[in-house]
Design an enzyme around this catalytic site. Structure first.
Site, PDB file in Angstrom:
ATOM      1  N   LYS A   1       2.188  -3.364   7.348  1.00 51.77           N
ATOM      2  CA  LYS A   1       2.399  -3.554   5.908  1.00 51.77           C
ATOM      3  C   LYS A   1       3.845  -3.218   5.529  1.00 51.77           C
ATOM      4  O   LYS A   1       4.460  -3.898   4.707  1.00 51.77           O
ATOM      5  CB  LYS A   1       1.423  -2.683   5.102  1.00 51.77           C
ATOM      6  CG  LYS A   1      -0.040  -3.063   5.217  1.00 51.77           C
ATOM      7  CD  LYS A   1      -0.373  -4.426   4.626  1.00 51.77           C
ATOM      8  CE  LYS A   1      -0.314  -4.461   3.126  1.00 51.77           C
ATOM      9  NZ  LYS A   1      -0.740  -5.796   2.605  1.00 51.77           N
TER      10      LYS A   1
ATOM     11  N   TYR B   1      -1.642  -0.415  11.229  1.00 49.58           N
ATOM     12  CA  TYR B   1      -1.850  -1.072   9.929  1.00 49.58           C
ATOM     13  C   TYR B   1      -0.681  -0.798   8.993  1.00 49.58           C
ATOM     14  O   TYR B   1      -0.068  -1.728   8.449  1.00 49.58           O
ATOM     15  CB  TYR B   1      -3.165  -0.587   9.287  1.00 49.58           C
ATOM     16  CG  TYR B   1      -3.248  -0.895   7.807  1.00 49.58           C
ATOM     17  CD1 TYR B   1      -3.378  -2.200   7.352  1.00 49.58           C
ATOM     18  CD2 TYR B   1      -3.163   0.135   6.854  1.00 49.58           C
ATOM     19  CE1 TYR B   1      -3.421  -2.484   5.985  1.00 49.58           C
ATOM     20  CE2 TYR B   1      -3.207  -0.144   5.495  1.00 49.58           C
ATOM     21  CZ  TYR B   1      -3.329  -1.455   5.064  1.00 49.58           C
ATOM     22  OH  TYR B   1      -3.360  -1.730   3.721  1.00 49.58           O
TER      23      TYR B   1
ATOM     24  N   THR C   1       0.819  -1.208   0.000  1.00 42.87           N
ATOM     25  CA  THR C   1       0.000   0.000   0.000  1.00 42.87           C
ATOM     26  C   THR C   1       0.855   1.261   0.000  1.00 42.87           C
ATOM     27  O   THR C   1       1.992   1.244   0.513  1.00 42.87           O
ATOM     28  CB  THR C   1      -0.907  -0.011   1.253  1.00 42.87           C
ATOM     29  OG1 THR C   1      -1.488   1.284   1.418  1.00 42.87           O
ATOM     30  CG2 THR C   1      -0.136  -0.326   2.525  1.00 42.87           C
ATOM     31  N   ASP C   2       0.281   2.350  -0.515  1.00 49.37           N
ATOM     32  CA  ASP C   2       1.000   3.637  -0.458  1.00 49.37           C
ATOM     33  C   ASP C   2       1.144   4.133   0.981  1.00 49.37           C
ATOM     34  O   ASP C   2       1.932   5.046   1.252  1.00 49.37           O
ATOM     35  CB  ASP C   2       0.297   4.685  -1.334  1.00 49.37           C
ATOM     36  CG  ASP C   2      -1.152   4.963  -0.943  1.00 49.37           C
ATOM     37  OD1 ASP C   2      -1.656   4.333   0.010  1.00 49.37           O
ATOM     38  OD2 ASP C   2      -1.790   5.810  -1.606  1.00 49.37           O
ATOM     39  N   GLU C   3       0.366   3.543   1.910  1.00 48.26           N
ATOM     40  CA  GLU C   3       0.443   4.005   3.308  1.00 48.26           C
ATOM     41  C   GLU C   3       1.808   3.752   3.934  1.00 48.26           C
ATOM     42  O   GLU C   3       2.131   4.324   4.975  1.00 48.26           O
ATOM     43  CB  GLU C   3      -0.656   3.356   4.158  1.00 48.26           C
ATOM     44  CG  GLU C   3      -2.034   3.755   3.690  1.00 48.26           C
ATOM     45  CD  GLU C   3      -3.116   3.598   4.754  1.00 48.26           C
ATOM     46  OE1 GLU C   3      -2.799   3.475   5.937  1.00 48.26           O
ATOM     47  OE2 GLU C   3      -4.297   3.608   4.359  1.00 48.26           O
TER      48      GLU C   3
HETATM   49  P1  NAD Z   1     -10.171  -6.810   2.677  1.00 46.41           P
HETATM   50  O1  NAD Z   1     -10.107  -6.493   4.129  1.00 46.41           O
HETATM   51  O2  NAD Z   1     -11.391  -6.454   1.896  1.00 46.41           O
HETATM   52  O3  NAD Z   1      -9.920  -8.382   2.460  1.00 46.41           O
HETATM   53  C1  NAD Z   1      -8.939  -9.079   3.138  1.00 46.41           C
HETATM   54  C2  NAD Z   1      -9.166 -10.576   2.891  1.00 46.41           C
HETATM   55  O4  NAD Z   1      -8.096 -11.287   3.542  1.00 46.41           O
HETATM   56  C3  NAD Z   1     -10.463 -11.093   3.474  1.00 46.41           C
HETATM   57  O5  NAD Z   1     -11.093 -11.968   2.564  1.00 46.41           O
HETATM   58  C4  NAD Z   1     -10.033 -11.862   4.720  1.00 46.41           C
HETATM   59  O6  NAD Z   1     -10.889 -12.931   5.068  1.00 46.41           O
HETATM   60  C5  NAD Z   1      -8.663 -12.350   4.293  1.00 46.41           C
HETATM   61  N1  NAD Z   1      -7.767 -12.632   5.424  1.00 46.41           N
HETATM   62  C6  NAD Z   1      -7.525 -11.846   6.512  1.00 46.41           C
HETATM   63  N2  NAD Z   1      -6.669 -12.445   7.341  1.00 46.41           N
HETATM   64  C7  NAD Z   1      -6.330 -13.633   6.767  1.00 46.41           C
HETATM   65  C8  NAD Z   1      -5.446 -14.690   7.138  1.00 46.41           C
HETATM   66  N3  NAD Z   1      -4.770 -14.650   8.281  1.00 46.41           N
HETATM   67  N4  NAD Z   1      -5.329 -15.747   6.315  1.00 46.41           N
HETATM   68  C9  NAD Z   1      -6.048 -15.809   5.141  1.00 46.41           C
HETATM   69  N5  NAD Z   1      -6.895 -14.834   4.757  1.00 46.41           N
HETATM   70  C10 NAD Z   1      -7.032 -13.761   5.554  1.00 46.41           C
HETATM   71  O7  NAD Z   1      -8.874  -6.137   2.044  1.00 46.41           O
HETATM   72  P2  NAD Z   1      -8.679  -5.417   0.632  1.00 46.41           P
HETATM   73  O8  NAD Z   1      -9.131  -4.021   0.741  1.00 46.41           O
HETATM   74  O9  NAD Z   1      -9.205  -6.292  -0.421  1.00 46.41           O
HETATM   75  O10 NAD Z   1      -7.075  -5.390   0.566  1.00 46.41           O
HETATM   76  C11 NAD Z   1      -6.367  -6.480   0.013  1.00 46.41           C
HETATM   77  C12 NAD Z   1      -4.878  -6.189   0.101  1.00 46.41           C
HETATM   78  O11 NAD Z   1      -4.577  -5.001  -0.628  1.00 46.41           O
HETATM   79  C13 NAD Z   1      -4.363  -5.951   1.522  1.00 46.41           C
HETATM   80  O12 NAD Z   1      -3.104  -6.547   1.637  1.00 46.41           O
HETATM   81  C14 NAD Z   1      -4.263  -4.434   1.635  1.00 46.41           C
HETATM   82  O13 NAD Z   1      -3.250  -4.075   2.550  1.00 46.41           O
HETATM   83  C15 NAD Z   1      -3.888  -4.070   0.216  1.00 46.41           C
HETATM   84  N6  NAD Z   1      -4.314  -2.741  -0.254  1.00 46.41           N
HETATM   85  C16 NAD Z   1      -5.606  -2.339  -0.125  1.00 46.41           C
HETATM   86  C17 NAD Z   1      -5.999  -1.099  -0.646  1.00 46.41           C
HETATM   87  C18 NAD Z   1      -7.427  -0.632  -0.552  1.00 46.41           C
HETATM   88  O14 NAD Z   1      -7.720   0.515  -0.924  1.00 46.41           O
HETATM   89  N7  NAD Z   1      -8.390  -1.445  -0.099  1.00 46.41           N
HETATM   90  C19 NAD Z   1      -5.062  -0.288  -1.283  1.00 46.41           C
HETATM   91  C20 NAD Z   1      -3.734  -0.727  -1.376  1.00 46.41           C
HETATM   92  C21 NAD Z   1      -3.383  -1.965  -0.872  1.00 46.41           C
HETATM   93  O1  DAU Z   2      -4.123   4.049   0.557  1.00 43.98           O
HETATM   94  C1  DAU Z   2      -4.363   2.680   0.556  1.00 43.98           C
HETATM   95  C2  DAU Z   2      -5.172   2.301   1.779  1.00 43.98           C
HETATM   96  O2  DAU Z   2      -6.496   2.788   1.562  1.00 43.98           O
HETATM   97  C3  DAU Z   2      -5.182   0.799   2.022  1.00 43.98           C
HETATM   98  O3  DAU Z   2      -3.881   0.379   2.337  1.00 43.98           O
HETATM   99  C4  DAU Z   2      -6.141   0.438   3.169  1.00 43.98           C
HETATM  100  O4  DAU Z   2      -6.231  -0.966   3.301  1.00 43.98           O
HETATM  101  C5  DAU Z   2      -7.513   1.002   2.840  1.00 43.98           C
HETATM  102  O5  DAU Z   2      -8.409   0.747   3.906  1.00 43.98           O
HETATM  103  C6  DAU Z   2      -7.429   2.514   2.582  1.00 43.98           C
HETATM  104  O6  DAU Z   2      -7.058   3.214   3.787  1.00 43.98           O
HETATM  105  P1  DAU Z   2      -7.746   4.599   4.210  1.00 43.98           P
HETATM  106  O7  DAU Z   2      -7.593   4.793   5.660  1.00 43.98           O
HETATM  107  O8  DAU Z   2      -7.329   5.699   3.299  1.00 43.98           O
HETATM  108  O9  DAU Z   2      -9.287   4.241   3.817  1.00 43.98           O
HETATM  109  P2  DAU Z   2     -10.684   4.510   4.562  1.00 43.98           P
HETATM  110  O10 DAU Z   2     -11.747   4.135   3.598  1.00 43.98           O
HETATM  111  O11 DAU Z   2     -10.716   3.925   5.923  1.00 43.98           O
HETATM  112  O12 DAU Z   2     -10.675   6.094   4.723  1.00 43.98           O
HETATM  113  C7  DAU Z   2     -10.534   6.953   3.593  1.00 43.98           C
HETATM  114  C8  DAU Z   2     -10.560   8.380   4.112  1.00 43.98           C
HETATM  115  O13 DAU Z   2     -11.877   8.680   4.588  1.00 43.98           O
HETATM  116  C9  DAU Z   2      -9.627   8.627   5.288  1.00 43.98           C
HETATM  117  O14 DAU Z   2      -9.080   9.927   5.182  1.00 43.98           O
HETATM  118  C10 DAU Z   2     -10.541   8.536   6.515  1.00 43.98           C
HETATM  119  C11 DAU Z   2     -11.874   9.059   5.989  1.00 43.98           C
HETATM  120  N1  DAU Z   2     -13.082   8.471   6.607  1.00 43.98           N
HETATM  121  C12 DAU Z   2     -13.207   7.123   6.640  1.00 43.98           C
HETATM  122  C13 DAU Z   2     -14.307   6.512   7.204  1.00 43.98           C
HETATM  123  C14 DAU Z   2     -14.446   5.024   7.268  1.00 43.98           C
HETATM  124  C15 DAU Z   2     -14.091   9.296   7.084  1.00 43.98           C
HETATM  125  O15 DAU Z   2     -13.995  10.538   7.007  1.00 43.98           O
HETATM  126  N2  DAU Z   2     -15.202   8.711   7.636  1.00 43.98           N
HETATM  127  C16 DAU Z   2     -15.350   7.358   7.733  1.00 43.98           C
HETATM  128  O16 DAU Z   2     -16.384   6.894   8.290  1.00 43.98           O
END
Ligand code: NAD
Ligand code: DAU
Length: 339
Positions: free
Chosen positions: A157, A153, A125-127
């Protein structure tokens, strides 16, 4: 190719399973997922009947589950999506983030070493780069930006990323890493900003915006992320990190107002709530490397992607309503009550 996709019952992993089955119909996809609160077998319904797809329930941090699976399947490629992914939950309880995101990555790579693979790919992730200030729109994260994390988190990562690069150097494991900005699209769990706001706006419930809503995220339609990972695992260079993002920066308030506007709901639903501790201000990716080396470009603008996403949530009410009816209610109470 026989490809292991971990976390394939979650948001991005499931979209990737469908992307692979459609674009590489001769490949076999095995999904390993623990089915935590974020995993949903219903999401994989359409894959279950495909003879090239197999689902296995299990924990990536459990050697007794992972090693026999590797022995049996002889994977060519491993793509690790499995993670605890929600920043707010990591503030509430960091431990499971360290276990799954760091130790789970180690177990998978140990299995790769023992049984041999062509590529281990870590979805990051970019985080891991921390955040950028709002008053410097000229700054972007490149692959050389130092690791500088803010939440449990992102620290978990980043730790996993360092471990992946260490396994590459010490054990010559063929690895790659992608670091992506915020994804949105179908099957996004409604604890995250966009699906949470869509589902609550549809029910005419208050929309909890953290702080002043001025934090900026760089939104990428999930299919564009899947296309980028697909390119990296097949054509990307070993040992490399690739940033993925589409120059779609929006403040949270802009995103929420766009959703309200498209749903024809009142902005009076917006409620400002106490900010997230350690809240990152701005994420913005420079995707020049993946563009120059692999020709990747995002196809979906935010204006188009958000419309498609809203339409998906309108067409798939039962998918997200099932989630809202379960443990989600106590999660929402815990996180947002008295905030
Ligand atoms: P998500 O939370 O929607 O899904 C995570 C999945 O992993 C779920 O199906 C869960 O059951 C499974 N899981 C959790 N713990 C596990 C374990 N111990 N063993 C096997 N499976 C397990 O997550 P997402 O948003 O789809 O993110 C997927 C990946 O991409 C993550 O690694 C996250 O860090 C990365 N990522 C997410 C975003 C985003 O915007 N959502 C952006 C950049 C990177
Ligand atoms: O940048 C990549 C990341 O993006 C991934 O690595 C993470 O897994 C993914 O969850 C996401 O992280 P963020 O913290 O950016 O996403 P989230 O949807 O939780 O929040 C997006 C923005 O919105 C953040 O600035 C917090 C704000 N927010 C979020 C929630 C849930 C609110 O203002 N209100 C809310 O209720």
């Amino acid at each position: 190719m026989n490809i292991l996709v971990t976390g394939g019952a979650g948001f991005i992993g499931a979209n990737f399973v469908y992307y692979e089955l459609e674009n590489h119909p001769d490949d076999r996809i095995v999904c390993l997922d623990k089915l935590t609160y974020a995993g949903n077998l219903q999401t994989l319904d359409k894959a279950m009947t495909n003879p090239n797809f197999r689902f296995v329930k299990g924990d990536i941090a459990d050697r007794d589950c992972v090693f026999p699976l590797f022995e049996e399947e002889k994977f060519d490629i491993v793509v690790n999506f499995a993670a605890e992914s929600h920043v707010d939950r990591s503030v509430e309880n960091p431990e499971i983030f360290l276990k799954t995101n760091i130790l789970g990555t180690q177990v998978l790579m140990d299995a790769c070493r023992k049984y041999g693979i062509k590529r281990y790919h870590q979805v990051s992730t970019d985080e891991v780069y921390g955040d950028l200030p709002l008053d410097r729109p000229d700054l972007f994260f490149t692959e050389e930006t130092p690791i500088h994390t803010s939440s449990p988190y992102s620290a978990s990562k980043a730790s996993a990323d360092l471990l992946v690069l260490a396994y590459a150097r010490t054990f010559k494991l063929p690895v790659s890493i992608t670091r992506c900005s915020n994804n949105y699209g179908p099957y996004h769990f409604p604890e995250k900003l966009i699906p949470l706001m869509i589902s609550r706006a549809l029910a005419e419930e208050s929309l909890p915006v953290y702080g002043k809503g001025e934090n900026v995220r760089d939104w990428l339609y999930v299919e564009d992320h899947c296309a980028a990972i697909d390119l990296v695992i097949r054509k990307g260079r070993e040992g490399e990190v690739y940033n993925i993002g589409g120059h779609n920066e929006r403040t949270n308030l802009q995103v929420v107002k766009t959703i309200l506007n498209l749903l024809d709901k009142s902005e009076d639903l917006i409620t400002y709530v106490t900010d997230r501790p350690g809240h990152d201000m701005r994420y913005a990716i420079d995707p020049t490397k993946i563009h120059n080396e692999l020709g990747w470009l995002p196809r979906t603008t935010f204006d188009e992607g958000i419309k498609r996403t809203i339409q998906w949530y309108l067409d798939n009410e039962s998918w997200w309503k099932n989630i809202l009816e379960g443990d989600y209610q106590s999660y929402y109470e815990r996180m947002y009550k008295d905030r």
